[in-house]
Design an enzyme around this catalytic site. Sequence first.
Site, PDB file in Angstrom:
ATOM      1  CG  HIS A 136      84.690  40.522  42.586  1.00 30.52           C
ATOM      2  ND1 HIS A 136      83.786  40.061  43.123  1.00 30.52           N
ATOM      3  CD2 HIS A 136      84.992  41.878  43.127  1.00 30.52           C
ATOM      4  CE1 HIS A 136      83.448  40.802  44.245  1.00 30.52           C
ATOM      5  NE2 HIS A 136      84.137  41.859  44.280  1.00 30.52           N
ATOM      6  CG  ASP A 213      82.406  41.736  36.643  1.00 26.94           C
ATOM      7  OD1 ASP A 213      81.829  42.805  36.592  1.00 26.94           O
ATOM      8  OD2 ASP A 213      83.105  41.328  37.753  1.00 26.94           O
ATOM      9  CD  GLN A 216      86.041  48.424  40.006  1.00 31.79           C
ATOM     10  OE1 GLN A 216      86.331  49.384  40.003  1.00 31.79           O
ATOM     11  NE2 GLN A 216      85.659  47.793  41.142  1.00 31.79           N
ATOM     12  CE  LYS A 239      81.942  47.468  42.478  1.00 36.27           C
ATOM     13  NZ  LYS A 239      82.647  47.339  43.628  1.00 36.27           N
ATOM     14  CB  CYS A 377      86.310  40.144  46.446  1.00 35.20           C
ATOM     15  SG  CYS A 377      85.205  40.639  47.695  1.00 35.20           S
TER      16      CYS A 377
HETATM   17  C1  LIG Z   1      85.161  43.508  39.175  1.00 35.01           C
HETATM   18  C2  LIG Z   1      84.121  43.401  40.102  1.00 35.01           C
HETATM   19  N1  LIG Z   1      83.112  42.464  39.778  1.00 35.01           N
HETATM   20  C3  LIG Z   1      82.324  42.333  40.594  1.00 35.01           C
HETATM   21  C4  LIG Z   1      81.639  43.168  41.662  1.00 35.01           C
HETATM   22  C5  LIG Z   1      80.827  42.710  42.558  1.00 35.01           C
HETATM   23  O1  LIG Z   1      79.952  43.905  42.351  1.00 35.01           O
HETATM   24  P1  LIG Z   1      78.708  44.076  43.623  1.00 35.01           P
HETATM   25  O2  LIG Z   1      79.078  43.555  44.897  1.00 35.01           O
HETATM   26  O3  LIG Z   1      78.048  45.416  43.665  1.00 35.01           O
HETATM   27  O4  LIG Z   1      77.898  43.039  43.001  1.00 35.01           O
HETATM   28  C6  LIG Z   1      83.000  43.960  41.885  1.00 35.01           C
HETATM   29  C7  LIG Z   1      82.802  44.735  43.142  1.00 35.01           C
HETATM   30  O5  LIG Z   1      82.742  44.528  44.337  1.00 35.01           O
HETATM   31  C8  LIG Z   1      83.813  44.068  41.254  1.00 35.01           C
HETATM   32  O6  LIG Z   1      84.953  45.041  41.437  1.00 35.01           O
END
Ligand SMILES: Cc1ncc(COP(=O)(O)O)c(C=O)c1O
Lengths: 419, 148
Positions: A136, A213, A216, A239, A377
């Site tokens: 991401h 990370d 998910q 999430k 993203c």
């Molecule tokens: C794999 C992954 N990493 C990071 C994020 C970032 O999450 P957040 O925007 O809640 O910081 C997301 C979701 O948008 C994600 O799916």
Amino acid sequence: MTGVARTESEDSAHVLDETRIREQFPILTSMVGDRPLVYLDNAATTQKPRVVLDRLSRYYAAENANIHRGVYQLSQVATDAYEGARAKVARFLHASDPSEIVFTRNATEGINLVAQTFGRSTLGAGDEVVISTMEHHSNIVPWQLLCEEKGATLKVVPISDQGELDLDELDVLLGPRTKLVSIVHMSNSLGTVNPVREVVERAHARNVPVLVDGSQAAYHMKVDVRALGCDFYVVTGHKLYGPTGIGALYGRRTLLDAMPPYQGGGDMISSVTFDKTTYNEVPHKFEAGTPHIAGAIGLGAAVDFMTSIGFEPIVAHERRLLEYATNALTAVPGLRLIGTAPQKASILSFVLDGVHAHDIGTIVDTEGVAIRTGHHCTQPVMDRFGVPATARASLAMYNNADDIDRLVGALTKVREVFG
Amino acid sequence: MSDLRDLYQEVILDHNRSPRNFGPLEGADLKADGHNPLCGDKISIAVKVEDGVLTDVRFEGSGCAISKASASLMTEGVKGKSLDEARAMFERFRQLVTDQNALVDPSLGKLAVFAGVRDYPARVKCAILAWHTLRAAVDDNHDIVSTE
Ligand SMILES: Cc1ncc(COP(=O)(O)O)c(C=O)c1O
């Protein structure tokens, strides 16, 4: 109702009761125009069960006070609830101790925190950080910024046509200058579940710490940071069936102790004079200022909610639903799934011949079906598969076969419009 | 929610399937690139100008039906117009796709099919990307146009 959960006979203790689960999410009865909402954008954010909503309002109605500061009883109640939530998150991730859990705003802040503290104090010119193609943007950009500042280099582990991590290439990229591996547990655009344990073993064999990370993964499967062996693990509350604005970073205690603070301010200090400030101990050292108290408490309620259901039935339900959806979608003429790794969960990214993802999104929305369209993203993933964007349906515990049937029906409408 | 056919009108679907003035422009005088990071739409506009008149306009790129049809119909609409007329059309087009109460300006001709976009706020950027990019080209602005 088609009820995929009922197509196989299984120990009833391990079968999710679809109706009972759905009843706990008030939003699932809403309408989009004259159609009942089908919510299939869980990878972006999950809906909230009533226990979480109730916990938030109980906090504000009966327990609201600032924490760690007041001598009065109400402040103690709020402090206990906040620290209690930390302990819940620690148990949820199977950390050794609540002090290994730092509350953040979201996963993005967790990664930036590690980049700005651990990363900044560890990386020098010529050093390297290893990530993968399927990250991401929030696990790319913080490292790019850091590498730029330090004159370090970002190395990227490639992925296969199915969307699997190339572990052989990981071995090649892990070198004497590697200071950190930062890798996604489960891809938000492909659904791939990475072999984190293996990645950690290979990295640790070269004394390289690993950040995972878990944005998910953490609502689709049981996460045990000690079994994974990772050094950092980030999650994001919204999430996890929890509130927005709250997330958590797990960090191995020895690493957290050695890291410099993140932001300066109240709560993160033990004493301040103009000559010298000494910092509070972990995790408070990393939580400057009044935190999102309600959010943390709400997140505590959310992880309790997941634990009370148990990941065994959640995993079994979502696996069956993924299989059902995979079969249903691949039967749609002209549809191609992006992300077909054998180890994947709960995410169906796809493209449709001759129709741009954005048009798919608009048309299925008129049928009440909420899916995501775009690059999610993860632009490098789109480039890797040579598509500008995908449509993505992502599942959560409350989705059922009806939802998939509605999606497939809505895709028929896309064909009607586009011919 | 208004009828989908108001958004995906036959003219739009036709220009999506067979975009007009699509492809490179030999000997272009001005060029600009546009990008809609949200959905990954990418577009390049190239124009020829003689005595302040757009004698040829072509585009390349990829995008959704709305953005492609908008670019295609735009190239038809502005060809033969002066630079100032093209800028004025941009303003009228912007009003068409964003203003709920705007009457459809007859001078927009075929472009009026985009009036349906105003009921889909998430798609306004798709419709307007080509126009922003054209504007950058005629203003000789070399920054990549972004809708974000
Ligand atoms: C794999 C992954 N990493 C990071 C994020 C970032 O999450 P957040 O925007 O809640 O910081 C997301 C979701 O948008 C994600 O799916």
